[in-house]
Design an enzyme around this catalytic site. Structure first.
Site, PDB file in Angstrom:
ATOM      1  N   GLY A 185       0.836  -1.204   0.000  1.00  0.00           N
ATOM      2  CA  GLY A 185       0.000   0.000   0.000  1.00  0.00           C
ATOM      3  C   GLY A 185       0.867   1.249   0.000  1.00  0.00           C
ATOM      4  O   GLY A 185       1.910   1.279   0.655  1.00  0.00           O
ATOM      5  N   GLU A 225       5.645  -5.577   5.793  1.00  0.00           N
ATOM      6  CA  GLU A 225       6.091  -6.946   6.047  1.00  0.00           C
ATOM      7  C   GLU A 225       6.183  -7.789   4.777  1.00  0.00           C
ATOM      8  O   GLU A 225       7.115  -8.576   4.618  1.00  0.00           O
ATOM      9  CB  GLU A 225       5.103  -7.592   7.023  1.00  0.00           C
ATOM     10  N   ASP A 257      -0.058   1.379   9.182  1.00  0.00           N
ATOM     11  CA  ASP A 257      -0.507   0.598  10.349  1.00  0.00           C
ATOM     12  C   ASP A 257       0.524   0.632  11.490  1.00  0.00           C
ATOM     13  O   ASP A 257       0.189   0.324  12.631  1.00  0.00           O
ATOM     14  CB  ASP A 257      -0.758  -0.862   9.957  1.00  0.00           C
ATOM     15  N   ARG A 296      -5.110  -3.449   9.908  1.00  0.00           N
ATOM     16  CA  ARG A 296      -5.566  -4.807   9.653  1.00  0.00           C
ATOM     17  C   ARG A 296      -5.445  -5.701  10.890  1.00  0.00           C
ATOM     18  O   ARG A 296      -6.388  -6.372  11.277  1.00  0.00           O
ATOM     19  CB  ARG A 296      -4.673  -5.384   8.560  1.00  0.00           C
ATOM     20  N   GLU A 311     -10.368  -1.270  11.409  1.00  0.00           N
ATOM     21  CA  GLU A 311     -11.004  -2.202  10.455  1.00  0.00           C
ATOM     22  C   GLU A 311     -10.849  -3.669  10.873  1.00  0.00           C
ATOM     23  O   GLU A 311     -11.663  -4.513  10.522  1.00  0.00           O
ATOM     24  CB  GLU A 311     -10.432  -2.008   9.044  1.00  0.00           C
ATOM     25  N   HIS A 315      -8.940   5.040   2.253  1.00  0.00           N
ATOM     26  CA  HIS A 315      -7.664   5.461   1.667  1.00  0.00           C
ATOM     27  C   HIS A 315      -7.358   6.944   1.846  1.00  0.00           C
ATOM     28  O   HIS A 315      -6.252   7.371   1.513  1.00  0.00           O
ATOM     29  CB  HIS A 315      -7.611   5.052   0.192  1.00  0.00           C
TER      30      HIS A 315
HETATM   31  O1  F6P Z   1      -1.369  -2.620   5.098  1.00  0.00           O
HETATM   32  C1  F6P Z   1      -1.715  -1.304   5.129  1.00  0.00           C
HETATM   33  C2  F6P Z   1      -3.162  -1.092   4.834  1.00  0.00           C
HETATM   34  O2  F6P Z   1      -3.300   0.280   4.964  1.00  0.00           O
HETATM   35  C3  F6P Z   1      -4.147  -1.870   5.732  1.00  0.00           C
HETATM   36  O3  F6P Z   1      -4.459  -1.215   6.928  1.00  0.00           O
HETATM   37  C4  F6P Z   1      -5.344  -2.021   4.830  1.00  0.00           C
HETATM   38  O4  F6P Z   1      -6.111  -3.146   5.176  1.00  0.00           O
HETATM   39  C5  F6P Z   1      -4.733  -2.191   3.485  1.00  0.00           C
HETATM   40  O5  F6P Z   1      -3.517  -1.466   3.514  1.00  0.00           O
HETATM   41  C6  F6P Z   1      -5.616  -1.758   2.330  1.00  0.00           C
HETATM   42  O6  F6P Z   1      -4.875  -1.745   1.151  1.00  0.00           O
HETATM   43  P1  F6P Z   1      -5.398  -1.644  -0.366  1.00  0.00           P
HETATM   44  O7  F6P Z   1      -6.840  -1.320  -0.328  1.00  0.00           O
HETATM   45  O8  F6P Z   1      -4.599  -0.553  -0.959  1.00  0.00           O
HETATM   46  O9  F6P Z   1      -5.077  -2.945  -0.977  1.00  0.00           O
END
Ligand code: F6P
Length: 367
Positions: free
Chosen positions: A12, A123, A147, A191, A242, A292
């Site tokens: 992300g 990660e 996160d 997450r 979330e 986002h």
């Molecule tokens: O891992 C970072 C994060 O911001 C999480 O909190 C979220 O679940 C995820 O990215 C969403 O990412 P995308 O919608 O861009 O795939």
């Protein structure tokens, strides 16, 4: 000796990525420092994370143009002011057992004359960098994820800007919540870890904060709200991560999609909590998903500074032959840790230390 540094961003996006790319480039090419080093560098940006290095055809000039972006100080001069990543990103996993493309990746790295890869990511992205390191490819990692759940570092890029967004949006919600005497349930990202919800909720003075590390009970949420209503406060803000779980249950999934690293898509917990509040108490409640927006916009001053320091340190590590490690912040100092130590682990909120399980909020005392 001359080394070619390839820099890429994966996973992300978040504010701060462009700043790191700028500072990797600037410090690698800095003329005054070059004279003191036994090695000189050139820097190339790889487009779209690991996907760029897997999909590129090194023998085809057009493909090289598509996936590589040679960088110099003039090109990156203004990048640190902007959010997102000018190199693009992807969630491609070259080691996905269902479609393993790691051999092609390593072959491409060799063919492109890349001596070291600087991977900026969370990660998953750093997990790939670590696997490459084990296979003999020189890699250095830089932590980013709003996160802030990477182990081995107290800070990951993007977190501060995201907490600021949450705080600003809740400030906005407060005025309308007050006018209408409503409850607002605000869903943040996060997450597995509740850092965003906890820090965003604490900074904005939310009444209730729900985090993944402490499954919540709807009866308790409702009784906390009723208790407050009795005190003649006409609205409340609830912040929910979330990934927060209803006691005895799992997280709420948005859909059935699974990404290349095996992650499900979360979403919907704020709406669940809000509906339950209305059903159980009769209080008017609305939910909002910040989504986002938390990853968008320009980086905060803190993220610009961290991007600068992380980028500079990554180049120092390359100069010192310090590979297979991730730049990190520890007790306020920039240092580094072996990537091995950060894989398959997450830095979760220590509930006992930071969370008040009676109030469903940050602790007010450490006694
Ligand atoms: O891992 C970072 C994060 O911001 C999480 O909190 C979220 O679940 C995820 O990215 C969403 O990412 P995308 O919608 O861009 O795939």
């Amino acid at each position: 000796m001359k080394m070619r540094i390839a820099v890429l961003t994966g996973g992300g996006d978040c504010p701060g990525l462009n700043g790191v790319i700028k500072w990797v480039t600037k410090s690698a090419l800095d003329q005054k420092i070059v004279e003191k080093r036994s090695v000189s560098f050139d820097v190339v940006g790889v487009k779209e994370g690991w996907r760029g290095l897997v999909d590129i055809d090194p023998d085809d000039a057009k493909s090289r143009e598509t996936f590589l972006n040679p960088l110099n100080e003039e090109i990156v001069r203004t990048w640190d002011r902007y959010g997102g990543t000018n190199l693009g990103t992807s969630r491609t996993n070259p080691f996905n057992p269902k479609n393993d493309r790691s051999e092609k990746l390593i072959d491409n790295i060799k063919k492109l004359g890349i001596d070291v890869v600087v991977a900026i990511g969370g990660e998953d992205t750093l997990g790939v960098a670590y696997k490459l390191h084990k296979l003999g490819v020189k890699t250095v990692g830089i932590p980013k994820t709003i996160d802030n759940d990477l182990t081995g570092t107290e800070y990951s890029l993007g977190f501060d800007t995201a907490v600021n967004v949450i705080t600003e949006e809740i400030d906005r919600l407060r005025t309308t919540a007050g006018s209408h005497s409503r409850i607002f349930v605000v869903e943040t990202m996060g997450r597995h870890a509740g850092w965003l919800a906890l820090h965003g909720g604490e900074a904005s003075g939310a009444y209730i904060i729900l985090i993944p590390e402490h499954p919540f009970d709807m009866n308790k949420v409702c009784s906390l709200l009723s208790e407050r209503k009795g005190r003649e406060i006409n609205y409340s803000i609830i912040v929910v991560s979330e990934g927060a779980k209803i006691a005895g249950n799992h997280e709420i999934l948005k859909d059935n999609k699974i990404d290349d690293f095996g992650h499900v898509t979360l979403g919907g917990v704020a709406s669940y909590v809000s509906n339950e509040i209305e059903k159980r108490t009769g209080f008017e409640s609305k939910s909002i998903v910040l989504s986002h927006l938390q990853r968008g916009g320009t980086p905060s001053a803190h993220d610009r500074l961290m991007a600068r320091w992380f980028g500079i340190s990554a180049v120092d590590m390359i100069t010192n032959d310090d590979f297979g490690r991730m730049v990190s912040l520890s007790r306020g100092e920039i240092t580094s840790v072996p990537m091995k130590e950060i894989i398959n682990k997450l830095k979760l909120v220590d509930v006992e230390k930071y969370y008040d399980t009676d109030r469903y909020n940050g602790r007010r005392s450490i006694l």
